[in-house]
Design an enzyme around this catalytic site. Structure first.
Site, PDB file in Angstrom:
ATOM      1  N   HIS A 129      44.365 -11.855  21.961  1.00 42.46           N
ATOM      2  CA  HIS A 129      43.467 -12.950  22.329  1.00 42.46           C
ATOM      3  C   HIS A 129      43.907 -14.329  21.869  1.00 42.46           C
ATOM      4  CE1 HIS A 129      39.820 -10.211  23.336  1.00 42.46           C
ATOM      5  NE2 HIS A 129      40.940  -9.847  23.921  1.00 42.46           N
TER       6      HIS A 129
ATOM      7  N   ASP B 128      46.977  -5.395  26.836  1.00 44.81           N
ATOM      8  CA  ASP B 128      46.439  -4.178  26.226  1.00 44.81           C
ATOM      9  C   ASP B 128      47.347  -2.971  26.371  1.00 44.81           C
ATOM     10  OD1 ASP B 128      43.741  -4.911  25.053  1.00 44.81           O
ATOM     11  OD2 ASP B 128      43.533  -5.726  27.062  1.00 44.81           O
TER      12      ASP B 128
ATOM     13  N   TRP C 208      31.486  -8.867  22.300  1.00 48.58           N
ATOM     14  CA  TRP C 208      32.494  -9.623  23.040  1.00 48.58           C
ATOM     15  C   TRP C 208      31.895 -10.045  24.384  1.00 48.58           C
ATOM     16  CZ3 TRP C 208      35.001  -8.293  27.777  1.00 48.58           C
ATOM     17  CH2 TRP C 208      35.831  -9.335  28.235  1.00 48.58           C
TER      18      TRP C 208
ATOM     19  N   ASP D  46      42.251  -1.447  20.416  1.00 45.47           N
ATOM     20  CA  ASP D  46      41.742  -1.886  21.719  1.00 45.47           C
ATOM     21  C   ASP D  46      42.905  -2.036  22.690  1.00 45.47           C
ATOM     22  OD1 ASP D  46      40.392  -2.872  23.869  1.00 45.47           O
ATOM     23  OD2 ASP D  46      39.974  -4.851  22.998  1.00 45.47           O
TER      24      ASP D  46
ATOM     25  N   HIS E 108      40.838  -5.708  16.463  1.00 48.47           N
ATOM     26  CA  HIS E 108      41.170  -4.957  17.658  1.00 48.47           C
ATOM     27  C   HIS E 108      42.682  -4.985  17.747  1.00 48.47           C
ATOM     28  CE1 HIS E 108      37.298  -4.875  20.299  1.00 48.47           C
ATOM     29  NE2 HIS E 108      37.202  -4.165  19.199  1.00 48.47           N
TER      30      HIS E 108
ATOM     31  N   GLU F 127      33.766 -11.302  18.578  1.00 50.26           N
ATOM     32  CA  GLU F 127      35.185 -11.347  18.965  1.00 50.26           C
ATOM     33  C   GLU F 127      35.483 -12.613  19.770  1.00 50.26           C
ATOM     34  OE1 GLU F 127      36.311  -7.924  21.283  1.00 50.26           O
ATOM     35  OE2 GLU F 127      38.445  -8.434  21.292  1.00 50.26           O
TER      36      GLU F 127
ATOM     37  N   LYS G  55      38.367 -15.048  22.099  1.00 57.11           N
ATOM     38  CA  LYS G  55      39.403 -14.835  23.120  1.00 57.11           C
ATOM     39  C   LYS G  55      39.885 -16.187  23.618  1.00 57.11           C
ATOM     40  CE  LYS G  55      40.362 -11.942  27.092  1.00 57.11           C
ATOM     41  NZ  LYS G  55      39.936 -10.829  27.936  1.00 57.11           N
TER      42      LYS G  55
ATOM     43  N   ASP H 142      47.307 -10.777  27.723  1.00 52.61           N
ATOM     44  CA  ASP H 142      46.431  -9.837  27.031  1.00 52.61           C
ATOM     45  C   ASP H 142      46.456  -8.504  27.770  1.00 52.61           C
ATOM     46  OD1 ASP H 142      44.464  -8.780  25.386  1.00 52.61           O
ATOM     47  OD2 ASP H 142      42.821  -9.656  26.534  1.00 52.61           O
TER      48      ASP H 142
ATOM     49  N   ASP I  79      41.426  -9.950  17.898  1.00 53.78           N
ATOM     50  CA  ASP I  79      42.122  -9.037  18.818  1.00 53.78           C
ATOM     51  C   ASP I  79      43.541  -9.556  18.985  1.00 53.78           C
ATOM     52  OD1 ASP I  79      43.207  -8.177  21.431  1.00 53.78           O
ATOM     53  OD2 ASP I  79      41.266  -7.228  21.751  1.00 53.78           O
TER      54      ASP I  79
HETATM   55  C1  RNT Z   1      38.421  -7.970  26.047  1.00 55.02           C
HETATM   56  C2  RNT Z   1      38.133  -7.616  24.638  1.00 55.02           C
HETATM   57  C3  RNT Z   1      37.171  -6.488  24.429  1.00 55.02           C
HETATM   58  C4  RNT Z   1      37.393  -5.339  25.381  1.00 55.02           C
HETATM   59  C5  RNT Z   1      36.604  -4.092  25.063  1.00 55.02           C
HETATM   60  C6  RNT Z   1      36.597  -3.128  26.191  1.00 55.02           C
HETATM   61  O1  RNT Z   1      39.456  -8.830  26.201  1.00 55.02           O
HETATM   62  O2  RNT Z   1      39.318  -7.351  23.965  1.00 55.02           O
HETATM   63  O3  RNT Z   1      37.205  -6.095  23.119  1.00 55.02           O
HETATM   64  O4  RNT Z   1      38.740  -4.993  25.487  1.00 55.02           O
HETATM   65  O5  RNT Z   1      35.368  -4.428  24.652  1.00 55.02           O
HETATM   66 ZN    ZN Z   2      39.209  -6.570  21.993  1.00 60.38          ZN
END
Ligand code: RNT
Ligand code: ZN
Length: 414
Positions: free
Chosen positions: A256, A290, A179, A320, A280, A220, A222, A288, A253
């Protein structure tokens, strides 16, 4: 008759074998992300988190060393049923050597590998392309500056060697997730240049073929990051097209994409064009953010997409999220158990019959049954799974986290 026996009968009446579902769940490892335990700080440097991601909260007790993180993970793993995996970032190297990212080698993760082998835990890996002065421009592997680009290419290349060693040691392929935060706060003039540089750089990174039994690559995507609101180099189209044409996995993810866009509907499309998929699983709240994964509709939809048409076998389910406002061990336990519950619930569905209704055009039955099945007692089946795996049933795990908080975490000062 106990709750499980009752549940077993109820499910049997709709043609579902709970024993089979339990066995299937036991074969579904979740890749637990190490970075929930210490707010994505790592142990290699003492640098602020960058790359457009952010942890919020200052709940006491964050792990400050690899040893503390492993102890915290030991507790979390004892409260989650089944065999799982741990996803490590490069900055979690456990070493006294002064070493920068490109020089990281398997020996810097020796303690992690010993620990994982002892616990029969799979390992996954992530190069850390942020929280580093070489990422200060907002660009890493797509930078126009060849010195910056080469630094990150080198880090990504050696990351694959670390990952390969993980695979060799644990006997299960290590998935390395790439990423890159690369992007731009304001509107770029040239949207193509960085993408062309990233593709060329990645081709260098992946040039060395690795044994798929030891190591797998994933990229990955985003949509935006904090401070990179206008442009992200590895966008969905970029990452998906790259992964599909280079025969690597794509990482979706949950956070994302645009706020109402979900990853559950992307799984089936991606896997028509890639061998493998990596997830993720996260919970975006307005952005985003998390947040810890909860049992919401999207989590269930993800599980349904994976289970209903057997895509789980080709999917690496990883988590994640990073919440620093609650007990971090609880955050792992809550999110991982929720992921499992969603998978189990999908495994307890008489999918074949539902598909037949659908194919026959009987959308009335489809809707009626899917809705009724929602209140079937999947919780009793999960409880039984926990019991068999010797982990606390239902909220019983919280008392153990509290005890550890009192005895261990409260003695850690920030
Ligand atoms: C960031 C990505 C990535 C991170 C990790 C820590 O937006 O989601 O995967 O969260 O690598
Ligand atoms: Zn991620």
């Amino acid at each position: 008759m106990n709750n499980y026996e009752l549940a077993k009968e109820m499910y049997a009446s709709i043609g579902v074998d709970t024993e089979e579902a339990i066995a299937r769940l036991a074969r579904a490892p979740i890749s637990i992300h190490c970075w929930q335990g210490d707010d994505v700080k790592g142990f290699l440097f003492n640098r602020a988190l960058s790359g457009g991601i952010q942890t919020t909260g200052n709940y006491p007790g964050r792990a400050r060393t690899a040893e503390e993180l492993r102890a915290d993970l030991d507790l979390a793993l004892s409260l989650i049923p089944g065999q799982h995996r741990l996803s490590l970032h490069a900055i979690y190297a456990d070493t006294d050597e002064e070493v920068d990212l490109p020089e990281l080698a398997p020996r810097h993760f020796a303690t992690w590998m010993d620990w994982a082998a002892e616990k029969k835990l799979g390992l996954d890996y992530n190069p850390t392309c942020f929280s580093h002065p070489m990422a200060d421009s907002g660009m890493t592997i797509s930078s126009a500056d060849p010195a910056v680009r080469d630094f990150w290419i080198a880090h990504c290349k050696t990351s694959r060697d670390v990952s390969e060693a993980f695979g060799r040691r644990t006997g299960t392929p290590s998935l390395t997730n790439f990423w890159f935060p690369d992007g731009s706060k304001d509107i770029p003039v040239d949207r193509e240049g960085p993408r062309a540089r990233m593709a060329a750089a990645l081709d260098q990174v992946f040039a060395e073929k690795k044994d798929r039994a030891l190591h797998l690559d994933a990229l990955e995507s985003k949509v935006f990051g904090i401070g990179a609101e206008s442009y992200t180099v590895a966008s969905n189209e970029f990452a998906l097209a790259y992964a599909a044409t280079r025969d690597i996995a794509y990482t979706l993810d949950s956070g994302h994409f645009h706020p109402t866009e979900v990853i559950s509907d992307k799984i089936s499309s991606v896997l028509l064009f890639t061998k493998e998929l990596s997830l993720h699983v996260s919970r975006p709240v307005r952005w985003d953010s998390d947040h810890v994964v909860i049992m919401d509709d999207e989590l269930q939809a993800i599980a349904h997409a994976l289970v209903r048409t057997n895509l789980l076998d080709r999917t690496h389910v990883g988590l994640d999220y990073f919440d620093a406002s609650i007990n971090r061990i609880a955050a792992w336990v809550i999110g991982t158990r929720n992921m499992q519950k969603a998978l189990l619930r999908a495994m307890l569905e008489p999918t074949k019959a539902l598909m037949e209704s659908e194919l026959a055009g009987d959308f009335t039955a489809r809707l009626a049954l899917v809705e009724e099945y929602k209140t079937y007692p999947f919780g009793a089946v999960y409880d039984e799974y926990c019991r068999r795996m010797n982990v606390p049933v239902r909220e019983g795990w919280l008392a153990e986290v509290r005890r550890y908080e009192r005895d261990v975490l409260s003695n850690r000062n920030a």
